[in-house]
Design a protein around this motif. Structure first.
Motif, PDB file in Angstrom:
ATOM      1  N   LEU A   1      12.957  -2.962   4.481  1.00  0.00           N
ATOM      2  CA  LEU A   1      13.050  -3.206   3.047  1.00  0.00           C
ATOM      3  C   LEU A   1      11.979  -4.165   2.532  1.00  0.00           C
ATOM      4  N   GLY A   2      11.337  -4.890   3.426  1.00  0.00           N
ATOM      5  CA  GLY A   2      10.324  -5.838   2.987  1.00  0.00           C
ATOM      6  C   GLY A   2       8.989  -5.163   2.752  1.00  0.00           C
ATOM      7  N   ASP A   3       8.119  -5.842   2.023  1.00  0.00           N
ATOM      8  CA  ASP A   3       6.759  -5.352   1.820  1.00  0.00           C
ATOM      9  C   ASP A   3       5.902  -5.747   3.010  1.00  0.00           C
ATOM     10  N   LEU A   4       4.983  -4.874   3.372  1.00  0.00           N
ATOM     11  CA  LEU A   4       4.148  -5.139   4.536  1.00  0.00           C
ATOM     12  C   LEU A   4       2.692  -5.275   4.113  1.00  0.00           C
ATOM     13  N   VAL A   5       1.984  -6.176   4.777  1.00  0.00           N
ATOM     14  CA  VAL A   5       0.557  -6.350   4.513  1.00  0.00           C
ATOM     15  C   VAL A   5      -0.182  -6.292   5.842  1.00  0.00           C
TER      16      VAL A   5
ATOM     17  N   THR B   1      -7.734  -0.702   0.412  1.00  0.00           N
ATOM     18  CA  THR B   1      -6.938   0.512   0.248  1.00  0.00           C
ATOM     19  C   THR B   1      -5.468   0.247   0.519  1.00  0.00           C
ATOM     20  N   ILE B   2      -4.621   1.049  -0.131  1.00  0.00           N
ATOM     21  CA  ILE B   2      -3.177   0.991   0.117  1.00  0.00           C
ATOM     22  C   ILE B   2      -2.761   2.332   0.707  1.00  0.00           C
ATOM     23  N   LYS B   3      -2.186   2.271   1.913  1.00  0.00           N
ATOM     24  CA  LYS B   3      -1.712   3.509   2.563  1.00  0.00           C
ATOM     25  C   LYS B   3      -0.299   3.283   3.052  1.00  0.00           C
ATOM     26  N   GLN B   4       0.571   4.257   2.825  1.00  0.00           N
ATOM     27  CA  GLN B   4       1.965   4.150   3.239  1.00  0.00           C
ATOM     28  C   GLN B   4       2.597   2.875   2.698  1.00  0.00           C
ATOM     29  N   GLY B   5       2.134   2.461   1.533  1.00  0.00           N
ATOM     30  CA  GLY B   5       2.693   1.278   0.898  1.00  0.00           C
ATOM     31  C   GLY B   5       2.152  -0.035   1.434  1.00  0.00           C
ATOM     32  N   ILE B   6       1.179   0.044   2.377  1.00  0.00           N
ATOM     33  CA  ILE B   6       0.668  -1.176   2.984  1.00  0.00           C
ATOM     34  C   ILE B   6      -0.782  -1.408   2.557  1.00  0.00           C
ATOM     35  N   PRO B   7      -1.071  -2.525   1.875  1.00  0.00           N
ATOM     36  CA  PRO B   7      -2.465  -2.816   1.544  1.00  0.00           C
ATOM     37  C   PRO B   7      -3.211  -3.320   2.771  1.00  0.00           C
ATOM     38  N   ASN B   8      -4.432  -2.832   2.954  1.00  0.00           N
ATOM     39  CA  ASN B   8      -5.268  -3.259   4.073  1.00  0.00           C
ATOM     40  C   ASN B   8      -6.112  -4.439   3.626  1.00  0.00           C
ATOM     41  N   MET B   9      -5.681  -5.655   4.032  1.00  0.00           N
ATOM     42  CA  MET B   9      -6.394  -6.860   3.622  1.00  0.00           C
ATOM     43  C   MET B   9      -7.223  -7.444   4.766  1.00  0.00           C
ATOM     44  N   ARG B  10      -7.533  -6.608   5.738  1.00  0.00           N
ATOM     45  CA  ARG B  10      -8.313  -7.110   6.879  1.00  0.00           C
ATOM     46  C   ARG B  10      -9.759  -7.310   6.451  1.00  0.00           C
ATOM     47  N   LEU B  11     -10.316  -8.436   6.846  1.00  0.00           N
ATOM     48  CA  LEU B  11     -11.682  -8.749   6.458  1.00  0.00           C
ATOM     49  C   LEU B  11     -12.652  -8.363   7.566  1.00  0.00           C
ATOM     50  N   ASN B  12     -13.888  -8.039   7.171  1.00  0.00           N
ATOM     51  CA  ASN B  12     -14.943  -7.824   8.163  1.00  0.00           C
ATOM     52  C   ASN B  12     -15.424  -9.182   8.652  1.00  0.00           C
ATOM     53  N   GLU B  13     -16.117  -9.175   9.800  1.00  0.00           N
ATOM     54  CA  GLU B  13     -16.530 -10.438  10.400  1.00  0.00           C
ATOM     55  C   GLU B  13     -17.392 -11.283   9.480  1.00  0.00           C
ATOM     56  N   ASP B  14     -18.208 -10.635   8.656  1.00  0.00           N
ATOM     57  CA  ASP B  14     -19.100 -11.410   7.805  1.00  0.00           C
ATOM     58  C   ASP B  14     -18.411 -11.889   6.523  1.00  0.00           C
ATOM     59  N   GLU B  15     -17.159 -11.494   6.352  1.00  0.00           N
ATOM     60  CA  GLU B  15     -16.469 -11.880   5.130  1.00  0.00           C
ATOM     61  C   GLU B  15     -15.539 -13.074   5.330  1.00  0.00           C
ATOM     62  N   VAL B  16     -15.321 -13.426   6.602  1.00  0.00           N
ATOM     63  CA  VAL B  16     -14.325 -14.468   6.886  1.00  0.00           C
ATOM     64  C   VAL B  16     -14.845 -15.841   6.480  1.00  0.00           C
TER      65      VAL B  16
ATOM     66  N   VAL C   1       4.095   1.053  -4.891  1.00  0.00           N
ATOM     67  CA  VAL C   1       2.818   1.763  -4.870  1.00  0.00           C
ATOM     68  C   VAL C   1       2.592   2.218  -3.431  1.00  0.00           C
ATOM     69  N   GLU C   2       2.682   3.531  -3.193  1.00  0.00           N
ATOM     70  CA  GLU C   2       2.558   4.048  -1.820  1.00  0.00           C
ATOM     71  C   GLU C   2       1.110   4.270  -1.436  1.00  0.00           C
ATOM     72  N   GLU C   3       0.331   4.795  -2.359  1.00  0.00           N
ATOM     73  CA  GLU C   3      -1.084   5.049  -2.077  1.00  0.00           C
ATOM     74  C   GLU C   3      -1.894   4.557  -3.266  1.00  0.00           C
ATOM     75  N   GLY C   4      -3.115   4.138  -2.965  1.00  0.00           N
ATOM     76  CA  GLY C   4      -3.978   3.679  -4.051  1.00  0.00           C
ATOM     77  C   GLY C   4      -4.963   2.675  -3.531  1.00  0.00           C
ATOM     78  N   LYS C   5      -5.465   1.845  -4.439  1.00  0.00           N
ATOM     79  CA  LYS C   5      -6.357   0.786  -3.993  1.00  0.00           C
ATOM     80  C   LYS C   5      -6.279  -0.427  -4.907  1.00  0.00           C
ATOM     81  N   LEU C   6      -6.666  -1.552  -4.313  1.00  0.00           N
ATOM     82  CA  LEU C   6      -6.783  -2.813  -5.038  1.00  0.00           C
ATOM     83  C   LEU C   6      -8.256  -3.164  -5.093  1.00  0.00           C
ATOM     84  N   VAL C   7      -8.707  -3.709  -6.219  1.00  0.00           N
ATOM     85  CA  VAL C   7     -10.117  -4.076  -6.329  1.00  0.00           C
ATOM     86  C   VAL C   7     -10.220  -5.514  -6.812  1.00  0.00           C
ATOM     87  N   CYS C   8     -11.010  -6.312  -6.100  1.00  0.00           N
ATOM     88  CA  CYS C   8     -11.192  -7.703  -6.490  1.00  0.00           C
ATOM     89  C   CYS C   8     -11.979  -7.760  -7.794  1.00  0.00           C
TER      90      CYS C   8
END
Lengths: 124, 233
Positions: free
Chosen positions: B40-44, A109-124, A94-101
């Motif tokens: 080749l690995g998945d990145l997060v 969001t997923i960009k360039q195959g990488i999901p952005n799982m960074r949390l905001n300060e109030d979410e940690v 999956v190169e682009e898209g999104k994940l929803v809890c």
């Protein structure tokens, strides 16, 4: 992001245990060949949440997974099934898209195959 | 699982050894380089100090190259290093399958950072220890935190540390135990209730063990440790 990774991914926020699988909304999907290793797939299968895999597969347009896995997997007997699982788990990206809890509806969001799982300060 | 995978250098080694891997990194720029290199690995894209985002037992092993020392820094006022270290190690323990190993090379600024990390790992339930290669060389010295996510007191055969001539040093390996740390008493009393020096052999041995955990070169314990020295002449 492979479907194998999606099968492992959860929302790291506090109180979101059990919020699995993350809902997947792919907008761009690619396929890339990976060398088939039968033993690896057999060893992997007990770890896979099969229902979540079926769900993820349907979101990328794959609908012909069997409704359940055979209890005992034999490398030779189930070769075709293992190759299919190999393709779905490791070769679909999956190169682009999104994940929803599913619990909090928080989007990742997923960009360039990488999901952005960074949390905001109030979410940690 | 590759913690702090960055531009994918370590990931390429994993792929060369036919491993399927997932890398986590906090730097968008570094991950961008990894994408360009077509790893080749998945990145997060994530902060390991927030806690890892994987189901229990997801991974068979974990590596980390030059990353976990950053958990010891507080880059924002809201960051509390000990809390981040705890979140990291507790979530890592959970993400690893039972018996899985994690080996993490890191660059501690000082002994305190080493202690924070080793204590964090131990508190999360990991067994294992610290291996220091080339302990006498400022340039080549490398710290490796070698852990196993098993039962408490699981014996992990730590790799032998390397020393100057590339020869393996028969150092004491540093093992974690699950025994509670003793509170140091100001005064000790013997069985008659008499006040007795605190720096008993037991105390000395404990001090040496914590020096080892901090990565300091320490002589091995023997029957001479803490023994009363006789008159000089």
């Amino acid at each position: 992001m492979r479907l194998l990774t999606h099968n492992m991914l959860i929302n790291p926020m506090k109180g979101m245990e059990g919020a699995f699988p993350l809902k997947l909304f792919p907008t761009k999907v690619t396929k890339e060949e990976v060398k088939f290793n039968s033993a690896f797939i057999v060893n992997l299968l007990p770890k896979i949440d099969y229902k979540a895999l079926q769900y993820a597969a349907t979101t990328v347009g794959i609908k012909d997974l069997p409704s359940e896995l055979p209890k005992k997997i034999d490398q030779e007997e189930h070769d075709a099934l293992l190759k299919k699982l190999h393709h779905i788990l490791l070769e679909v990206h999956v190169e682009e898209g999104k994940l929803v809890c599913p619990k909090s509806s928080r989007e990742f969001t997923i960009k360039q195959g990488i999901p952005n799982m960074r949390l905001n300060e109030d979410e940690v | 699982l590759d913690i702090g995978c960055g531009s994918g250098l370590s990931g390429e080694v994993l792929s060369e050894n036919d491993h399927i891997w997932v890398g986590v990194d906090i730097s968008k720029a570094m991950l961008g380089v990894a994408v360009e290199r077509e790893v080749l690995g998945d990145l997060v894209y994530a902060d390991a100090g927030d806690g890892l985002m994987f189901r229990p037992g997801s991974f068979d092993a974990c590596i980390s190259i030059s990353a976990i020392q950053w958990l010891c820094n507080a880059d924002k006022t809201s960051h509390i290093p000990k809390r981040r270290i705890k979140a990291f190690f507790v979530s890592l323990y959970r993400c690893l399958r039972k018996g899985a190993r994690a080996v993490m090379q890191f660059y501690p600024e000082n002994a305190e950072q080493t202690s924070m990390l080793t204590n964090g790992a131990q508190a999360a339930g990991f067994s294992g220890g610290l291996v220091v290669d080339y302990p006498n060389s400022t340039k080549a010295k490398k710290y490796f935190l070698c852990l196993v996510a098993g039962e408490p007191n699981t014996r992990l055969d730590l790799p032998k540390a390397m020393d100057d001539d590339g020869v393996e040093v028969p150092q004491d390996t540093v093992l974690f135990t699950s025994s509670k740390p003793e509170r140091r008493k100001k005064y000790a009393r013997d069985k008659d209730g008499k006040r007795v020096p605190v720096k008993s052999r037991k105390w000395i041995v404990k001090k040496k063990q914590s020096a080892r955990l901090a990565g300091k070169r320490t002589k091995s314990d023997s029957k001479y440790t803490g023994r009363r020295r006789g008159p000089k002449f």
